[in-house]
Design an enzyme around this catalytic site. Sequence first.
Site, mmCIF file in Angstrom:
data_model
loop_
_atom_site.group_PDB
_atom_site.id
_atom_site.type_symbol
_atom_site.label_atom_id
_atom_site.label_comp_id
_atom_site.label_asym_id
_atom_site.label_seq_id
_atom_site.Cartn_x
_atom_site.Cartn_y
_atom_site.Cartn_z
ATOM 1 N N LYS A 38 41.094 -10.173 -82.721
ATOM 2 C CA LYS A 38 40.437 -9.058 -83.401
ATOM 3 C C LYS A 38 39.063 -9.421 -83.942
ATOM 4 O O LYS A 38 38.940 -10.232 -84.854
ATOM 5 C CB LYS A 38 41.330 -8.562 -84.538
ATOM 6 C CG LYS A 38 42.605 -7.915 -84.030
ATOM 7 C CD LYS A 38 43.482 -7.432 -85.162
ATOM 8 C CE LYS A 38 42.892 -6.211 -85.858
ATOM 9 N NZ LYS A 38 43.720 -5.825 -87.031
ATOM 10 N N ARG A 43 54.679 -27.679 -91.680
ATOM 11 C CA ARG A 43 54.252 -27.390 -93.055
ATOM 12 C C ARG A 43 55.093 -28.139 -94.076
ATOM 13 O O ARG A 43 54.599 -28.483 -95.152
ATOM 14 C CB ARG A 43 54.306 -25.893 -93.315
ATOM 15 C CG ARG A 43 53.171 -25.196 -92.602
ATOM 16 C CD ARG A 43 53.180 -23.723 -92.846
ATOM 17 N NE ARG A 43 51.891 -23.158 -92.454
ATOM 18 C CZ ARG A 43 51.682 -21.887 -92.158
ATOM 19 N NH1 ARG A 43 52.682 -21.032 -92.225
ATOM 20 N NH2 ARG A 43 50.481 -21.475 -91.816
ATOM 21 N N GLY A 54 46.461 -20.337 -87.284
ATOM 22 C CA GLY A 54 47.820 -20.600 -86.817
ATOM 23 C C GLY A 54 47.914 -20.692 -85.303
ATOM 24 O O GLY A 54 48.504 -21.626 -84.755
ATOM 25 N N GLY A 89 43.448 -17.514 -92.598
ATOM 26 C CA GLY A 89 42.578 -16.645 -93.410
ATOM 27 C C GLY A 89 41.868 -17.417 -94.504
ATOM 28 O O GLY A 89 40.679 -17.210 -94.755
HETATM 29 P P1 ADP Z 1 44.213 -17.802 -85.129
HETATM 30 O O1 ADP Z 1 45.669 -17.555 -85.470
HETATM 31 O O2 ADP Z 1 44.007 -19.173 -84.576
HETATM 32 O O3 ADP Z 1 43.299 -17.453 -86.253
HETATM 33 P P2 ADP Z 1 43.919 -15.213 -83.942
HETATM 34 O O4 ADP Z 1 45.176 -14.783 -84.620
HETATM 35 O O5 ADP Z 1 42.647 -14.646 -84.407
HETATM 36 O O6 ADP Z 1 43.833 -16.807 -83.926
HETATM 37 O O7 ADP Z 1 44.006 -14.850 -82.387
HETATM 38 C C1 ADP Z 1 45.050 -15.332 -81.579
HETATM 39 C C2 ADP Z 1 45.485 -14.297 -80.575
HETATM 40 O O8 ADP Z 1 44.388 -13.841 -79.816
HETATM 41 C C3 ADP Z 1 46.460 -14.885 -79.602
HETATM 42 O O9 ADP Z 1 47.706 -14.218 -79.746
HETATM 43 C C4 ADP Z 1 45.841 -14.596 -78.236
HETATM 44 O O10 ADP Z 1 46.785 -14.172 -77.267
HETATM 45 C C5 ADP Z 1 44.884 -13.482 -78.552
HETATM 46 N N1 ADP Z 1 43.811 -13.382 -77.559
HETATM 47 C C6 ADP Z 1 42.820 -14.256 -77.322
HETATM 48 N N2 ADP Z 1 42.056 -13.840 -76.312
HETATM 49 C C7 ADP Z 1 42.576 -12.659 -75.870
HETATM 50 C C8 ADP Z 1 42.231 -11.741 -74.840
HETATM 51 N N3 ADP Z 1 41.190 -11.956 -74.054
HETATM 52 N N4 ADP Z 1 42.983 -10.628 -74.710
HETATM 53 C C9 ADP Z 1 44.032 -10.410 -75.526
HETATM 54 N N5 ADP Z 1 44.412 -11.250 -76.507
HETATM 55 C C10 ADP Z 1 43.696 -12.364 -76.673
HETATM 56 MG MG MG Z 2 46.745 -15.703 -85.627
#
Ligand code: ADP
Ligand code: MG
Length: 395
Positions: free
Chosen positions: A199, A38, A352, A375
Amino acid sequence: MSRLRTLEDLGAVGGSRVLVRCDFNVPLADGAVADDTRIRAAAPTLSELLDAGATVVACSHLGRPKGKVDERYRLDAVGVRLQDVLGRPVDKLDEITGESVRDAVESAAPGSVVLLENLRFDPREEQDDPGFAAELAAPVTAYVDDAFGAAHRAHASVDAVARLVPSAAGRLMQREVEVLTQIRDDPRRPFVAILGGAKVSDKLGVVNALIDRVDALLIGGAMAFSFLAAQGVEVGRSLVEPDRYDDCRSALDAAKSRAIPLRLPDDVVVAPEATEEAPRETVSIDAIPSGAIGLDVGPATVASFADTVREAGTVFWNGPMGMFEVEAFAEGTRGVAAAVAASAGMTVVGGGDSIAALRRLGLADAVDHLSTGGGASLEFIEGRELPGIAVLMED
Ligand code: ADP
Ligand code: MG
């Protein structure tokens, strides 16, 4: 059509003092910056202003100090790294506003940087307090926002301050808005979106918005299990949010009525627990054992998602396909990342964890645009108005 104000709109900045809102919310380890992505991303805007003879007053939040001074979140380590990255002197202050800041800014040489203390040490930052914004604006003559990752927050350093002095987007913000506007409003088709992550509740807004825009929506990660369970599929002990099953069913219905393929995993990697050592197996989606946790998409899913990505004119990806932090469950994310990296279409990855996954796999450079906002990029794609961008639009 309204237009984003950019550095050109500020005119000649030589001899002026410019407040630059950066996103220096970097991971720290042992008092040093653990990942300076960053900081390096902010360099083009800062260097452009400095080369033009401005004095830059840089500011950022770091972590969640909740409105009070927290020694763990001081920006000293950021200042040290920023000085290296820019190759120019950076005077890190221990205050955010006030007399001492004014003195430091007024005595700073053109072409040098003053770095303010963590904005969130003051509770008025997150309250979008006009008084705090006035204090931030007091020592400067212009404002530049390069913190796309904070653009969805109506905070004083993002929103209120931009109304007090001539204001514009920095180069990083400008590029984010250009790329995301293009994929939101005029994507090259077929437009394929891939969503994953933990989520489903975080992503339902973007799922619904994308159903209206994409040609195919591919869903993996833990969020897929809520969509599956909502249709009566046995998902064992996989991560689900039952209070969102109705929303999942509505989204599935909406996709169906518009004839947009909303694809869920055909196979998954399951284990009794999320560790490297746990015995794991790949099962068909209709054969998840009741005690098992689904932790990654399986090879058949990767192959079918990759086929769709191969044909795409535009790919937007947010959210890992599995718990990629544990190597045993990183294969699905690796496979999808490789397909995105190989795509001839325009490829954009936001979030992230998704970007961290791409970096770990050594594929970050193969993507056209890494969005610095998680977000913020999702809200932008959803078509929501982001306060930090709205305030920089010409009426
Ligand atoms: P980003 O930061 O790219 O927006 P998110 O924060 O929404 O992504 O999601 C990332 C998290 O989702 C990671 O920590 C990953 O371990 C978790 N994750 C993905 N698939 C699963 C799963 N099947 N079970 C539990 N956690 C999961
Ligand atoms: Mg995340």
